[in-house]
Scaffold this motif. Structure first.
Motif, PDB file in Angstrom:
ATOM      1  N   LYS A 161       8.968 -11.027  -8.914  1.00 36.83           N
ATOM      2  CA  LYS A 161       9.503 -12.507  -8.800  1.00 36.83           C
ATOM      3  C   LYS A 161       8.863 -12.920  -7.675  1.00 36.83           C
ATOM      4  CE  LYS A 161      13.488 -11.502 -11.800  1.00 36.83           C
ATOM      5  NZ  LYS A 161      15.074 -11.596 -11.770  1.00 36.83           N
ATOM      6  N   GLU A 162       8.485 -12.126  -6.813  1.00 37.16           N
ATOM      7  CA  GLU A 162       7.697 -12.808  -5.527  1.00 37.16           C
ATOM      8  C   GLU A 162       6.398 -12.199  -5.503  1.00 37.16           C
ATOM      9  OE1 GLU A 162       9.811 -11.176  -2.311  1.00 37.16           O
ATOM     10  OE2 GLU A 162      10.099  -9.128  -3.198  1.00 37.16           O
ATOM     11  N   ALA A 163       5.552 -12.485  -6.331  1.00 38.97           N
ATOM     12  CA  ALA A 163       4.311 -11.806  -6.232  1.00 38.97           C
ATOM     13  C   ALA A 163       3.175 -12.012  -5.230  1.00 38.97           C
ATOM     14  CB  ALA A 163       3.196 -12.811  -7.490  1.00 38.97           C
ATOM     15  N   LEU A 164       3.398 -13.179  -4.546  1.00 40.72           N
ATOM     16  CA  LEU A 164       2.305 -12.858  -3.194  1.00 40.72           C
ATOM     17  C   LEU A 164       2.878 -11.969  -2.090  1.00 40.72           C
ATOM     18  CD1 LEU A 164       1.465 -16.868  -2.690  1.00 40.72           C
ATOM     19  CD2 LEU A 164       0.553 -14.867  -4.291  1.00 40.72           C
ATOM     20  N   ALA A 165       4.309 -11.893  -1.736  1.00 41.18           N
ATOM     21  CA  ALA A 165       4.714 -11.016  -0.884  1.00 41.18           C
ATOM     22  C   ALA A 165       4.303  -9.662  -1.624  1.00 41.18           C
ATOM     23  CB  ALA A 165       6.102 -11.188  -0.847  1.00 41.18           C
ATOM     24  N   GLU A 166       4.805  -9.155  -2.893  1.00 37.00           N
ATOM     25  CA  GLU A 166       4.445  -7.976  -3.408  1.00 37.00           C
ATOM     26  C   GLU A 166       2.930  -7.563  -3.468  1.00 37.00           C
ATOM     27  OE1 GLU A 166       5.881  -4.652  -4.885  1.00 37.00           O
ATOM     28  OE2 GLU A 166       6.928  -6.195  -4.421  1.00 37.00           O
ATOM     29  N   VAL A 167       2.233  -8.531  -3.404  1.00 36.50           N
ATOM     30  CA  VAL A 167       0.585  -8.059  -3.273  1.00 36.50           C
ATOM     31  C   VAL A 167       0.257  -7.527  -2.138  1.00 36.50           C
ATOM     32  CG1 VAL A 167      -1.681  -8.900  -3.201  1.00 36.50           C
ATOM     33  CG2 VAL A 167      -0.321  -9.511  -5.201  1.00 36.50           C
ATOM     34  N   LEU A 168       0.964  -8.233  -0.917  1.00 35.81           N
ATOM     35  CA  LEU A 168       0.606  -7.895   0.587  1.00 35.81           C
ATOM     36  C   LEU A 168       1.255  -6.396   0.831  1.00 35.81           C
ATOM     37  CD1 LEU A 168       0.931 -11.176   2.402  1.00 35.81           C
ATOM     38  CD2 LEU A 168      -1.344  -9.923   1.680  1.00 35.81           C
ATOM     39  N   ARG A 169       2.358  -6.368   0.323  1.00 38.59           N
ATOM     40  CA  ARG A 169       3.096  -4.767   0.412  1.00 38.59           C
ATOM     41  C   ARG A 169       2.170  -3.722  -0.146  1.00 38.59           C
ATOM     42  NH1 ARG A 169       8.144  -7.807  -1.691  1.00 38.59           N
ATOM     43  NH2 ARG A 169       8.921  -8.485   0.189  1.00 38.59           N
ATOM     44  N   LYS A 170       1.664  -4.112  -1.535  1.00 35.38           N
ATOM     45  CA  LYS A 170       1.016  -2.993  -2.187  1.00 35.38           C
ATOM     46  C   LYS A 170      -0.374  -2.660  -1.437  1.00 35.38           C
ATOM     47  CE  LYS A 170       2.486  -4.029  -6.952  1.00 35.38           C
ATOM     48  NZ  LYS A 170       2.867  -2.710  -7.119  1.00 35.38           N
ATOM     49  N   ILE A 171      -1.019  -3.766  -0.656  1.00 31.68           N
ATOM     50  CA  ILE A 171      -2.206  -3.239   0.126  1.00 31.68           C
ATOM     51  C   ILE A 171      -2.001  -2.947   1.513  1.00 31.68           C
ATOM     52  CG2 ILE A 171      -3.715  -5.053  -1.496  1.00 31.68           C
ATOM     53  CD1 ILE A 171      -3.602  -7.091   0.354  1.00 31.68           C
ATOM     54  N   GLY A 172      -0.613  -2.844   1.722  1.00 37.41           N
ATOM     55  CA  GLY A 172      -0.681  -2.219   3.290  1.00 37.41           C
ATOM     56  C   GLY A 172      -0.072  -3.297   4.286  1.00 37.41           C
ATOM     57  N   PHE A 173       0.359  -4.310   3.983  1.00 31.24           N
ATOM     58  CA  PHE A 173       0.814  -5.422   4.802  1.00 31.24           C
ATOM     59  C   PHE A 173       2.200  -5.767   4.628  1.00 31.24           C
ATOM     60  CE2 PHE A 173      -3.845  -6.038   4.574  1.00 31.24           C
ATOM     61  CZ  PHE A 173      -4.440  -6.063   5.903  1.00 31.24           C
ATOM     62  N   GLU A 174       3.006  -4.756   4.614  1.00 31.14           N
ATOM     63  CA  GLU A 174       4.398  -4.757   4.168  1.00 31.14           C
ATOM     64  C   GLU A 174       5.199  -5.962   4.970  1.00 31.14           C
ATOM     65  OE1 GLU A 174       8.412  -1.951   3.430  1.00 31.14           O
ATOM     66  OE2 GLU A 174       6.525  -1.097   3.952  1.00 31.14           O
ATOM     67  N   GLN A 175       5.202  -5.817   6.150  1.00 31.01           N
ATOM     68  CA  GLN A 175       5.841  -6.598   7.112  1.00 31.01           C
ATOM     69  C   GLN A 175       5.390  -8.136   6.891  1.00 31.01           C
ATOM     70  OE1 GLN A 175       8.533  -6.148   8.736  1.00 31.01           O
ATOM     71  NE2 GLN A 175       8.472  -3.953   8.029  1.00 31.01           N
ATOM     72  N   ILE A 176       3.916  -8.238   7.008  1.00 34.20           N
ATOM     73  CA  ILE A 176       3.420  -9.537   6.564  1.00 34.20           C
ATOM     74  C   ILE A 176       3.864 -10.050   5.209  1.00 34.20           C
ATOM     75  CG2 ILE A 176       1.514 -10.829   6.513  1.00 34.20           C
ATOM     76  CD1 ILE A 176       0.166  -9.226   8.310  1.00 34.20           C
TER      77      ILE A 176
END
Length: 524
Positions: A330-345
Motif C-alpha cells: 500500500k506504500e509501493a515507493l517506500a517499500e521498494v527503497l526498504r527492499k533495496i537497502g535504504f530503509e530510513q530513506i
C-alpha cells in the motif's frame, strides 16, 4: 423552455467581469498547483495496483494515460485561453453545446473532484495512522480509523460495520483543507507550493537511488497480462485505472478567473505541469520494475484483480510469510527503497507522502468549488452558493458545502474503486472538451485564440477516441456509475435547474452599456 439554449462566449466573459474572483495567480503558481493536483495518490498508492494489472508493462500504461491527457490538455489550453473564467469543461460546454450538456458535464465533474478528494483523504488517513503507530505504538481503535465495508445485495448497497465505523482522520484532513481554501486562494497556493516541493524531493530521491540498481531481467515478461486482459487487466486496463494518477491537471483551467494574464499563463500551467509529472512517472515506474520486479500474482496462470477478495487473501498470506511482492504494498515507493537497502530513506518517502497528499485534496476541493461557483452564478444551483466572502474574496459557502461532502464520503466509504469512479467523470469531461474545440472552430472561426491547439483536426479526435477507449476499459462498476449518476443529475436539472437558469429566464446580468466597465474594486 429550451434546454439546448447556449450562453454566448461574450455573455460568459461579460458576466465574469461583473462578478469575478480576485486575480492573484501567475504561471509559476499555476504550474505548482497543477503538479500539486497531479502528483499524489496515483503515483504513491496506485503503482502497486498498476503492476498487478499490467506487470512491467505498466510503463506503457503510464505512457498511454499520459498521451490521452496530453491531447486533452491541448484542447483545454485553447478553450481556457479563449475563455479565462471559472468553470472548466462546464463553461466551455455551455458556450458550445448548450445548457443541458453543460449541466451534465458539471454534474460529472463531481465524480472527478469530490470523489477523488474523498479517496485521497482515506489514503492519507492510512499513511498517517501507519506512521503514528510505527513511531509511537499508538493506534486509533479500528472503529474510528476506518469506514464500513460496502457490498451489493442485488441493487442495494449494504454496509458491514464489523471492522470499522467512521474514518476520523479523513474528516480531520478534509476539514483542514476546506478551512485553508476559505481563507484565500493565494494563501492556499503558497502552502501548496511547499507541499509540491516535498513531493518532488521524495520522488527525486526515489529515482536517484533506484535507477542505478535496475536489473534488466525484471522487465521480462514485459506484458504478462497482454495488451487487453480480462476484467480490466492488461496494459490498457491499467492505463484506464492509473489515469487517476493524472487527474487534476485540468483543475488549472478552473483557476483561470483567478489568474493574471490567463491567455499566457493558463496554457503554461496546464502543459508544464503535465509534462513534468509524466517524466517523473516514467522514471518512478522504471525504478519500481527494475529494482524489485513487478510481476502480478497469478492463479492457475491467470492474473487476479487487485480489487478482488482472492487477491487480498493471497497478499495477507504472503505478508505473514515475509515474502509479499511489491504488488501487495500500500506504500509501493517506500517499500521498494526498504527492499533495496535504504530503509530510513524509504520511511522518509512515506512521511513525505503523508505530508504532501493534502495538496491533492486541496486542488480537488478547489476545482470542485469553482465549478459549483460558476454553476450557481448561472442560476443552475441556488444563487446564494455563489456569494464571495467580503474579506477573503473566495466563494466560501460552496467551499464549505463541498468540504462537508468530501468529509462524509471519506468518513464512511473505502478507497476501493473510488479512483475508477472518479476516472469515469473525468473522461466524460475530457470527451466533451475535445468536441467543443472542434465545434467552436466551425461556429466561431474568427474569434481570437491566444493559444491554438496544433493540428486540431488530428489532436481533438485523438482525445475523443482516447477518452472513450479508456472508459470502455474501466471495471464494470465504474462504467455503470456514470450513467446512473447522470440520471440523478437529469432529475435535478428538470426539477430545479431548468426553471432557475438565468439564460432560460432571460436575465441579462451585464448590459451592453456597462459590460466593458472594470470589475468591482478588490477583484483585480
Amino acid at each position: 423552455m429550451n434546454s439546448w439554449r447556449i450562453k454566448s462566449l461574450d455573455a460568459i466573459l461579460a458576466t465574469a467581469e461583473k462578478k469575478s474572483l480576485h486575480r492573484s495567480l501567475g504561471a509559476f503558481q499555476l504550474t505548482m498547483l497543477g503538479i500539486g493536483a497531479i502528483i499524489g495518490t496515483g503515483i504513491f498508492v496506485l503503482t502497486a495496483a498498476a503492476a498487478q494489472k499490467a506487470g512491467p508493462g505498466m510503463m506503457f500504461s503510464f505512457i498511454v494515460a499520459g498521451f490521452v491527457c496530453a491531447v486533452a490538455a491541448l484542447c483545454y489550453s485553447e478553450l481556457a485561453s479563449m475563455v479565462p473564467v471559472s468553470g472548466s469543461a462546464y463553461t466551455y460546454t455551455y458556450a458550445v453545446m448548450g445548457e443541458l450538456m453543460a449541466w451534465m458535464v458539471g454534474w460529472a465533474l463531481i465524480l472527478e473532484y469530490a470523489v477523488a478528494a474523498s479517496a485521497v483523504c482515506v489514503g492519507w488517513s492510512g499513511y498517517v495512522m501507519g506512521l503514528v503507530e510505527n513511531a509511537t505504538g499508538f493506534a486509533l481503535p479500528e472503529f474510528l480509523s476506518a469506514g464500513p465495508a460496502w457490498s451489493m445485495n442485488g441493487f442495494m448497497p449494504v454496509a458491514d460495520f464489523t471492522h470499522g465505523f467512521i474514518n476520523l482522520p479523513a474528516i480531520v484532513v478534509a476539514a483542514a483543507v476546506t478551512w485553508l481554501l476559505v481563507i484565500g486562494t493565494s494563501e492556499s497556493a503558497m502552502v501548496n507550493a511547499v507541499l509540491v516541493c516535498i513531493k518532488i524531493v521524495a520522488l527525486t530521491a526515489f529515482i536517484v537511488l533506484s535507477l542505478p540498481m535496475i536489473n534488466g531481467e525484471n522487465f521480462t515478461p514485459l506484458m504478462p497480462n497482454g495488451l487487453f486482459g480480462h476484467d480490466g487487466l492488461g496494459v490498457i486496463g491499467a492505463a484506464a485505472s492509473i489515469f487517476f494518477a493524472y487527474v487534476g491537471f485540468d483543475a488549472v483551467s478552473t483557476a483561470a478567473e483567478e489568474t493574471k494574464n490567463p491567455q499566457k499563463n493558463v496554457p503554461i500551467g496546464l502543459i508544464g505541469s503535465l509534462a513534468i509529472c509524466t517524466i517523473f512517472y516514467l522514471l518512478v515506474a522504471a525504478g519500481v520494475v527494475g529494482t524489485v520486479g513487478a510481476q502480478p500474482l497469478m492463479v492457475n496462470g491467470i492474473a487476479i484483480s487487485p480489487d478482488s477478495a482472492e487477491f487480498v487473501t493471497q497478499c495477507r498470506a504472503l505478508t505473514e510469510a515475509g515474502n509479499a511482492p511489491i504488488v501487495c504494498s500500500k506504500e509501493a515507493l517506500a517499500e521498494v527503497l526498504r527492499k533495496i537497502g535504504f530503509e530510513q530513506i524509504g520511511n522518509m518517502v512515506g512521511l513525505a507522502a503523508s505530508i504532501a497528499l493534502p495538496s491533492v485534496i486541496l486542488m480537488m476541493i478547489y476545482g470542485q468549488t469553482r465549478i459549483f461557483f460558476v454553476m450557481a452564478r448561472d442560476g443552475l444551483l441556488p444563487e446564494k452558493l455563489a456569494d464571495v466572502h467580503p474579506k477573503f474574496k473566495t466563494p466560501w459557502k460552496v467551499t464549505i458545502f463541498t468540504g462537508i461532502f468530501v468529509a462524509i464520503a471519506g468518513a464512511f466509504f473505502p478507497v476501493g474503486q473510488l479512483a475508477d469512479i472518479s476516472n469515469s467523470g473525468t473522461l466524460f469531461a475530457f470527451f466533451m472538451v475535445a468536441i467543443a474545440v472542434l465545434v467552436l472552430r466551425k461556429t466561431d472561426p474568427t474569434r481570437h485564440r491566444p493559444f491554438k491547439t496544433p493540428l486540431v483536426w488530428i489532436v481533438a479526435p485523438l482525445a475523443i477516441v482516447g477518452t472513450v477507449g479508456l472508459y470502455l476499459n474501466l471495471p464494470m462498476v465504474a462504467k455503470l456509475v456514470l450513467p446512473i449518476w447522470g440520471a440523478i443529475g437529469l432529475l435535478i436539472y428538470f426539477a430545479y435547474s431548468r426553471g432557475h437558469s438565468h439564460v432560460g429566464r432571460g436575465l441579462i446580468e451585464v448590459h451592453e452599456d456597462d459590460k466593458d466597465l472594470p470589475p468591482p474594486p478588490g477583484t483585480t
